[in-house]
Scaffold this active site. Structure first.
Site, short mmCIF file in Angstrom:
data_model
loop_
_atom_site.label_atom_id
_atom_site.label_comp_id
_atom_site.label_asym_id
_atom_site.label_seq_id
_atom_site.Cartn_x
_atom_site.Cartn_y
_atom_site.Cartn_z
CB CYS A 2 -0.89 -0.02 1.24
SG CYS A 2 -1.68 1.57 1.57
CB CYS A 16 -4.98 6.51 -2.90
SG CYS A 16 -3.69 5.42 -3.41
CB THR A 26 -3.41 4.38 5.08
OG1 THR A 26 -4.29 3.31 5.37
CG2 THR A 26 -2.44 3.97 4.01
CD GLU A 32 -2.05 0.62 7.43
OE1 GLU A 32 -1.20 -0.20 7.81
OE2 GLU A 32 -2.31 0.83 6.24
CG HIS A 40 -10.14 4.56 -0.43
ND1 HIS A 40 -9.05 5.17 -1.00
CD2 HIS A 40 -9.63 3.76 0.54
CE1 HIS A 40 -7.95 4.77 -0.39
NE2 HIS A 40 -8.27 3.90 0.55
CE1 TYR A 54 -8.52 0.62 -0.71
CE2 TYR A 54 -8.77 -1.68 -0.09
CZ TYR A 54 -8.46 -0.38 0.24
OH TYR A 54 -8.08 -0.07 1.53
CB CYS A 57 -3.81 0.12 -4.89
SG CYS A 57 -5.01 -0.43 -3.66
CD GLU A 83 -4.85 -1.07 2.76
OE1 GLU A 83 -4.09 -1.41 1.84
OE2 GLU A 83 -4.70 -0.03 3.41
FE1 SF4 Z 1 -3.26 2.05 0.00
FE2 SF4 Z 1 -4.71 1.20 -2.06
FE3 SF4 Z 1 -5.77 2.88 -0.26
FE4 SF4 Z 1 -3.89 3.69 -2.02
S1 SF4 Z 1 -5.99 2.97 -2.50
S2 SF4 Z 1 -3.97 4.17 0.15
S3 SF4 Z 1 -2.59 1.88 -2.12
S4 SF4 Z 1 -5.09 0.77 0.06
FE FE Z 2 -6.49 1.48 2.13
#
Ligand code: SF4
Ligand code: FE
Length: 485
Positions: A100, A104, A192, A259, A294, A298, A301, A448
């Site tokens: 991660c 983001c 995060t 975190e 968000h 995902y 990411c 996560e």
């Molecule tokens: Fe982390 Fe994915 Fe959230 Fe970006 S979108 S902060 S990489 S979990």
């Molecule tokens: Fe996250």
């Protein structure tokens, strides 16, 4: 200066006086603490890659406010192309870090704040939109890393928010109102990347009701503001980062996520940095829009980290001498299709995005929630297949110290070899598998995937709301020739 170098970023963190704890002790030198460095290395990549011509199109955007080139992580999406590039950028960064990469949350929160504050002002005549616009322009111009704080600790989930049956601070809330701002108390869980960020943006944990005005508060503050304490979360195998000569054992010695439970103990927030203050009817919109963005993220990411997991599985199959077995090939194909499905859903939710009243672009909420619901499942199966291919040696292999030992090193070198590979490289591939499945990267890839951006039930609630079952029943009735009474 709209783009910082990674060196300038590190310098800017060095100037901050932050309160970070791990294992009961204050981290006096956060810049050089081995536990915090892998997280920062991910964030440094977001600066370095913005200067690389091959990544410029994804890593940077043009600000509609200043016309300057900015880091895309601080972008307000101007169109569907921006939404699309956001997911591609996230896949790229996941591939690059195998973790991660933590930047983001502000992109997703900023876009949710931008559209929601516009609609709050429209209803209540407040000036949150202009305040937030000034804030995001500052983030763009100073190229800041901003963490996002959503989840309250909650305590007893059956207790009422603000009720008398448990400590009110289990939900962050306003404890004092002053002419120049508010004072807040509470905490936010699993933030995060917060130990390497400049600021934090805070929003309510969920929709609020009349009577919960003190809990309907959203704001930004710098992370060295008085009253803020970050308590770093434990990760499995985390202290390997603090051992000398254990790079192989880490599996991913450069990058990692972090975190922290972050406490706000009587933190003052000036009016200028408040973007929701008691308008309970908009807390839900803010949360829902952030979660939508968000959950779309995902798809990028997690498919990027999934690429690393598939690569690790294929590599260890080569090293184990099993790459030509048909069941191994089949497993790699299965992992790939599971991974690409996540990306498909991420890209689709961007492609079906829509323009908000404020003029920025929002992802399709149904598709983003479907994306995230699949993220709660597919990485688990991908990891299961990776473990299957790697073999049990992934968790029982000797350490780097044994490999380097004058006494037992020769044994490790002799017995850990594989197909056309020496012991060291085979151990490196195995430890990467371990890292993704059970080590520090598992925080960002497995758990996560389950709980980040909301647990599966949260997605199911949204899918129920967005699924439009009445319209689907009408389709069925028409084709079946059902005549309503
Ligand atoms: Fe982390 Fe994915 Fe959230 Fe970006 S979108 S902060 S990489 S979990
Ligand atoms: Fe996250």
């Amino acid at each position: 200066m709209a783009l910082m170098t990674s060196a300038q970023y590190v310098e800017s963190l060095r100037r901050m006086d932050r309160n970070i704890y791990f294992q009961g002790k204050k981290i006096e030198d956060p810049i050089n603490h081995p536990l915090l460095i892998p997280s920062r290395k991910c964030l440094e990549e977001t600066y370095d890659m913005a200067f690389m011509p091959e990544y410029e199109d994804l890593m940077t955007a043009t600000s509609q406010f200043t016309g300057h080139k900015i880091n895309r992580f601080n972008n307000i999406h101007k169109n569907k192309d921006d939404l699309n590039k956001k997911v591609k950028l996230q896949r790229l960064m996941g591939q690059r870090t195998g973790a991660c990469f933590q930047r983001c949350v502000i992109m997703d929160m900023a876009n949710a704040f931008y559209s929601t504050t516009f609609e709050i002002d429209e209803k209540y005549g407040t000036d949150y939109f202009d305040r937030f616009k000034r804030y995001i322009i500052k983030c763009q111009e100073e190229d800041l890393i901003v963490a996002g704080a959503l989840t309250d600790p909650k305590g007893d989930r059956s207790a009422k928010i603000g009720g008398e049956d448990q400590d009110k601070d289990l939900y962050l809330h306003v404890v004092e109102r002053r002419p120049d701002g508010v004072v807040v108390n509470g905490a936010k869980a699993h933030l995060t990347g917060i130990t390497n960020a400049h600021d934090v943006v805070v929003l309510p944990t969920q929709a609020m009701r009349p009577g919960q005005e003190d809990y309907a508060i959203a704001f930004s503050v710098p992370l060295d503001a008085p009253g803020i304490t970050m308590i770093v979360g434990r990760q499995s195998c985390d202290t390997r980062k603090m051992e000398d000569g254990a790079d192989i054992d880490l599996g991913n010695a450069v990058y990692g996520g972090i975190e922290a439970l972050t406490v706000f103990d009587h933190v003052f927030v000036p009016n200028e940095n408040i973007y929701l203050n008691g308008e309970v009817d908009f807390a839900g919109m803010l949360v829902e829009r952030f979660a939508g963005y968000h959950r779309n993220s995902y798809g990028g990411c997690k498919s990027g980290v999934g690429d690393v997991a598939i690569g690790a599985a294929a590599l260890i199959a080569d090293y184990n001498g099993t790459a030509n077995a048909s069941h191994i090939k089949d497993k790699l194909v299965e992992m790939t299709q599971l991974n690409e499905l996540l990306y498909c859903a991420g890209i689709a939710s961007s492609a079906e995005g829509w323009e908000t009243k404020a003029g920025n672009y929002m992802v399709d909420l149904l598709l983003a929630n479907v994306c995230k619901l699949n993220v709660t499942r597919n990485p688990y199966e991908i990891v299961r297949l990776m473990e299957d291919i790697a073999g049990g040696i992934m968790v029982t292999a000797p350490s780097e110290a044994d490999l380097r030992s004058d006494i037992v090193g020769e044994y490790v070198k002799k017995y850990m070899v594989g197909h056309n590979v020496d012991a060291e490289n085979r151990l490196r591939a195995l430890r990467l598998c371990e890292n993704l499945a059970l080590g520090t990267a598992a925080v960002g890839y497995r758990t996560e995937s389950m709980h980040g951006a909301g647990s599966p039930q949260a997605q199911k609630i949204m899918i129920t709301r967005q699924g439009n079952f009445e319209q689907k029943k009408a389709l069925a009735k028409r084709i079946a020739g059902v005549k309503d009474e």
